[in-house]
Enzyme design. Structure first.
Site, PDB file in Angstrom:
ATOM      1  N   SER A 153      -9.826 -38.435 -25.692  1.00 24.44           N
ATOM      2  CA  SER A 153      -8.978 -37.287 -25.363  1.00 24.44           C
ATOM      3  C   SER A 153      -8.803 -36.492 -26.653  1.00 24.44           C
ATOM      4  CB  SER A 153      -7.620 -37.819 -24.893  1.00 24.44           C
ATOM      5  OG  SER A 153      -6.646 -36.800 -24.921  1.00 24.44           O
ATOM      6  N   TYR A 166      -0.273 -43.607 -25.437  1.00 25.27           N
ATOM      7  CA  TYR A 166      -1.517 -42.905 -25.052  1.00 25.27           C
ATOM      8  C   TYR A 166      -2.250 -42.418 -26.296  1.00 25.27           C
ATOM      9  CZ  TYR A 166      -4.513 -39.755 -22.269  1.00 25.27           C
ATOM     10  OH  TYR A 166      -5.585 -39.116 -21.675  1.00 25.27           O
TER      11      TYR A 166
HETATM   12  P1  NAD Z   1      -7.201 -39.726 -12.482  1.00 29.15           P
HETATM   13  O1  NAD Z   1      -5.829 -40.250 -12.298  1.00 29.15           O
HETATM   14  O2  NAD Z   1      -7.700 -38.642 -11.598  1.00 29.15           O
HETATM   15  O3  NAD Z   1      -8.243 -40.915 -12.405  1.00 29.15           O
HETATM   16  C1  NAD Z   1      -8.029 -42.148 -13.050  1.00 29.15           C
HETATM   17  C2  NAD Z   1      -8.649 -43.245 -12.224  1.00 29.15           C
HETATM   18  O4  NAD Z   1      -8.484 -44.478 -12.940  1.00 29.15           O
HETATM   19  C3  NAD Z   1      -7.961 -43.431 -10.851  1.00 29.15           C
HETATM   20  O5  NAD Z   1      -8.926 -43.477  -9.834  1.00 29.15           O
HETATM   21  C4  NAD Z   1      -7.223 -44.742 -11.007  1.00 29.15           C
HETATM   22  O6  NAD Z   1      -7.109 -45.488  -9.796  1.00 29.15           O
HETATM   23  C5  NAD Z   1      -8.101 -45.477 -12.014  1.00 29.15           C
HETATM   24  N1  NAD Z   1      -7.391 -46.542 -12.714  1.00 29.15           N
HETATM   25  C6  NAD Z   1      -6.160 -46.522 -13.248  1.00 29.15           C
HETATM   26  N2  NAD Z   1      -5.845 -47.714 -13.776  1.00 29.15           N
HETATM   27  C7  NAD Z   1      -6.916 -48.509 -13.575  1.00 29.15           C
HETATM   28  C8  NAD Z   1      -7.211 -49.855 -13.881  1.00 29.15           C
HETATM   29  N3  NAD Z   1      -6.316 -50.640 -14.504  1.00 29.15           N
HETATM   30  N4  NAD Z   1      -8.414 -50.357 -13.538  1.00 29.15           N
HETATM   31  C9  NAD Z   1      -9.326 -49.573 -12.892  1.00 29.15           C
HETATM   32  N5  NAD Z   1      -9.108 -48.301 -12.559  1.00 29.15           N
HETATM   33  C10 NAD Z   1      -7.915 -47.770 -12.894  1.00 29.15           C
HETATM   34  O7  NAD Z   1      -7.258 -39.291 -14.015  1.00 29.15           O
HETATM   35  P2  NAD Z   1      -8.351 -38.524 -14.891  1.00 29.15           P
HETATM   36  O8  NAD Z   1      -7.687 -37.341 -15.453  1.00 29.15           O
HETATM   37  O9  NAD Z   1      -9.633 -38.396 -14.178  1.00 29.15           O
HETATM   38  O10 NAD Z   1      -8.487 -39.577 -16.091  1.00 29.15           O
HETATM   39  C11 NAD Z   1      -9.671 -40.269 -16.399  1.00 29.15           C
HETATM   40  C12 NAD Z   1      -9.698 -40.556 -17.883  1.00 29.15           C
HETATM   41  O11 NAD Z   1      -9.739 -39.319 -18.589  1.00 29.15           O
HETATM   42  C13 NAD Z   1      -8.479 -41.317 -18.421  1.00 29.15           C
HETATM   43  O12 NAD Z   1      -8.910 -42.270 -19.372  1.00 29.15           O
HETATM   44  C14 NAD Z   1      -7.674 -40.223 -19.081  1.00 29.15           C
HETATM   45  O13 NAD Z   1      -6.848 -40.729 -20.100  1.00 29.15           O
HETATM   46  C15 NAD Z   1      -8.777 -39.346 -19.621  1.00 29.15           C
HETATM   47  N6  NAD Z   1      -8.391 -37.979 -19.932  1.00 29.15           N
HETATM   48  C16 NAD Z   1      -7.910 -37.148 -18.976  1.00 29.15           C
HETATM   49  C17 NAD Z   1      -7.567 -35.863 -19.324  1.00 29.15           C
HETATM   50  C18 NAD Z   1      -7.033 -34.896 -18.316  1.00 29.15           C
HETATM   51  O14 NAD Z   1      -6.508 -33.861 -18.739  1.00 29.15           O
HETATM   52  N7  NAD Z   1      -7.118 -35.148 -17.042  1.00 29.15           N
HETATM   53  C19 NAD Z   1      -7.722 -35.411 -20.636  1.00 29.15           C
HETATM   54  C20 NAD Z   1      -8.215 -36.286 -21.585  1.00 29.15           C
HETATM   55  C21 NAD Z   1      -8.554 -37.567 -21.224  1.00 29.15           C
END
Ligand code: NAD
Length: 271
Positions: A153, A166
């Site tokens: 991130s 985080y």
């Molecule tokens: P999201 O909530 O849409 O998807 C996350 C997925 O991870 C979900 O399907 C959830 O069920 C699954 N999950 C959660 N805990 C879990 C576990 N213990 N075991 C297996 N699966 C699990 O979120 P997203 O935004 O797509 O996030 C995905 C990644 O991207 C994360 O690591 C997040 O930190 C990172 N990220 C997101 C953003 C953003 O702005 N959305 C920015 C930077 C980084």
């Protein structure tokens, strides 16, 4: 207004590769899975609930690649090892891991419970370790090597208020990726990190009202003055932007691109 940004496309090929993507039933992981399938990869969708993983796997199978849905909590050693064994049996050794599953919990540090701290670190850091260890084992045994991609991130580089575990975890993933880049080189295993800015996935939609409450400002102000304040154009990053970066890291053919992090954030953070 959100401009139409990149339309993720597949000039790069992953034909015949096996890609294992965690947290792939939603958001970034799901879009990466779709794009990898368009590029010809077989896809393992790993997520907490089998029914969610299965729905995504079934939709992606219509693209003509093999898919497998796996129920897996990435913070459980047993669940991760069993999930990777299942994938190997079904599709063969993994060639690409996207260690993407993640959660967010926001609170000021003086109010952060130890349980919430440990939960977040377990998903991001234990999950990163356990999934990359399982993938590396298969990549070494197959003799084919492969690509490990961690979902970092901008918070791998920068801090924000209310996000102590985080920010800590996302910084930590950079260290893990660099170690695997060094250890993996002899086995043709590359390891990199993608560092997105804010993307409007369920993870971020949930944070907007939470941050508004914590900071005592409107939801519109959370977006404008917190989330997108330091971007060059006030725009959100998109799932397509991030999927395109993930495809590049997966398809890169040599160790020239390893141990790196790529920030995809509309200039929020500049290296
Ligand atoms: P999201 O909530 O849409 O998807 C996350 C997925 O991870 C979900 O399907 C959830 O069920 C699954 N999950 C959660 N805990 C879990 C576990 N213990 N075991 C297996 N699966 C699990 O979120 P997203 O935004 O797509 O996030 C995905 C990644 O991207 C994360 O690591 C997040 O930190 C990172 N990220 C997101 C953003 C953003 O702005 N959305 C920015 C930077 C980084």
């Amino acid at each position: 207004m959100t401009h139409s940004l990149i339309q993720a496309s597949t000039t790069l090929s992953l034909k015949g590769k096996n890609a294992f993507i965690t947290g792939a039933a939603s958001g970034l992981g799901k879009r990466i899975a779709e794009l990898y399938a368009d590029a010809g990869a077989n896809i393992v969708i790993a997520d907490l609930k089998l029914q969610d993983a299965q729905a995504t796997a079934d939709a992606i199978a219509k693209k003509g690649v093999k898919t497998l849905a796996v129920a897996m909590d990435v913070s459980s050693e047993q669940a991760v090892d069993e999930g990777f064994a299942q994938a190997q049996k079904s599709l063969g050794a993994v060639d690409i891991l996207v260690s993407n599953a993640g959660i967010q919990i926001v609170a000021p540090i003086e109010e952060f419970s130890f349980a919430s701290w440990k939960k977040l670190l377990a998903v991001h850091l234990d999950g990163g370790f356990l999934t990359s260890r399982a993938a590396v084992r298969q990549m070494i045994a197959s003799g084919r090597g492969g690509a490990i991609i961690f979902m970092g991130s901008v918070h791998s580089k920068e801090a924000s208020r209310l996000k102590a575990p985080y920010v800590t975890a996302k910084h930590g993933l950079e260290g893990l990726a660099k170690v695997i880049a060094k250890e993996g080189a002899a086995h043709n295993i590359r390891s990199n990190v993608i560092c997105p800015g804010f993307v409007r996935t369920p993870l971020v939609e949930k944070q907007i009202p939470e941050q508004a409450k914590e900071l005592g400002i409107s939801e519109a102000d959370v977006i404008k003055t917190v989330m997108l304040k330091d971007t060059v154009d006030g725009e959100f990053t998109t799932v397509d932007d991030v999927a395109q970066a993930a495809l590049t890291f997966a398809a890169w053919p040599s160790n020239a691109l390893t141990g790196q992090s790529l920030v995809v954030s509309h200039g929020w953070f500049m290296q």
